[in-house]
Design an enzyme around this catalytic site. Structure first.
Site, short mmCIF file in Angstrom:
data_model
loop_
_atom_site.label_atom_id
_atom_site.label_comp_id
_atom_site.label_asym_id
_atom_site.label_seq_id
_atom_site.Cartn_x
_atom_site.Cartn_y
_atom_site.Cartn_z
CB SER A 41 -0.88 -0.09 1.01
OG SER A 41 -0.19 0.25 2.49
CE LYS A 82 -2.87 2.22 4.72
NZ LYS A 82 -2.58 1.30 3.58
#
Length: 185
Positions: A41, A82
């Site tokens: 990701s 993230k």
């Protein structure tokens, strides 16, 4: 006399080792901890298997900044890595692969490589916060996070805004594999 010196020396070694292990435990629990990137990701910024150092005190003494890479507890009892895009009170919107924060366009140089690889399509789909978190602004005490691999990231578009209280810390240092050793942006 020699026996007493040997016992004394042994005791000194034991004390030194106990102090070393105690300090290591304190540093790991309260200051810094290692983490392994699990998944794709954050590619190409971070690769699956990269080992990083998480700074756990940075948000104890300061506030999160836009574009910080953070580690936080996710709903599935798993820690995610993230990038912070929206801060409390911000509006966040994507139009034609351009990030708009509070109505102003923002550059995202960490996405340049990915955008070049898929030149014919958008990397990030168009959306507004209202579409994704049913709010026009990032709620107080929360941040809006996205993975750099926008097409394969489970982030705030799916799990909602992340509570600042769930953030473990910030990470910018890859220490393994050694060929990737250094700071990431």
């Amino acid at each position: 006399m020699k026996e007493k010196k040997t016992k004394n020396e042994t005791w000194e070694w034991i004390k030194a080792l106990l102090i070393a292990f105690g300090l290591a435990a304190i540093i790991r629990v309260f200051l810094f901890t290692p983490i392994v990137v699990d998944g794709v990701s954050m590619m190409p910024t971070l690769e699956n298997g990269d080992r990083m150092i998480v700074n756990k005190i940075v948000y104890t003494i300061g506030e999160p900044d836009r574009f910080d890479i953070v580690v936080f507890h996710a709903e599935e009892e798993k820690d995610y890595i993230k990038r912070i895009i929206g801060l409390p009170g911000d509006t966040v919107e994507y139009q034609n692969d351009v990030l708009y924060i509070n109505g102003e366009p923002f550059e995202e140089p960490y996405l340049d490589q990915s955008k070049q690889e898929i030149a014919e399509n958008q990397l990030t789909e168009d959306f507004t916060l209202l579409d994704k978190i049913q709010s026009e602004v990032v709620p107080e005490g929360h941040v809006f996070v996205l993975g750099d691999n926008r097409r394969q990231s489970k982030d705030s578009r799916h799990i909602g805004a992340v509570s600042i209280d769930e953030i473990i810390g910030s990470t910018r240092i890859v220490f393994w594999p050694f060929k990737d050793f250094g700071f990431v942006n």
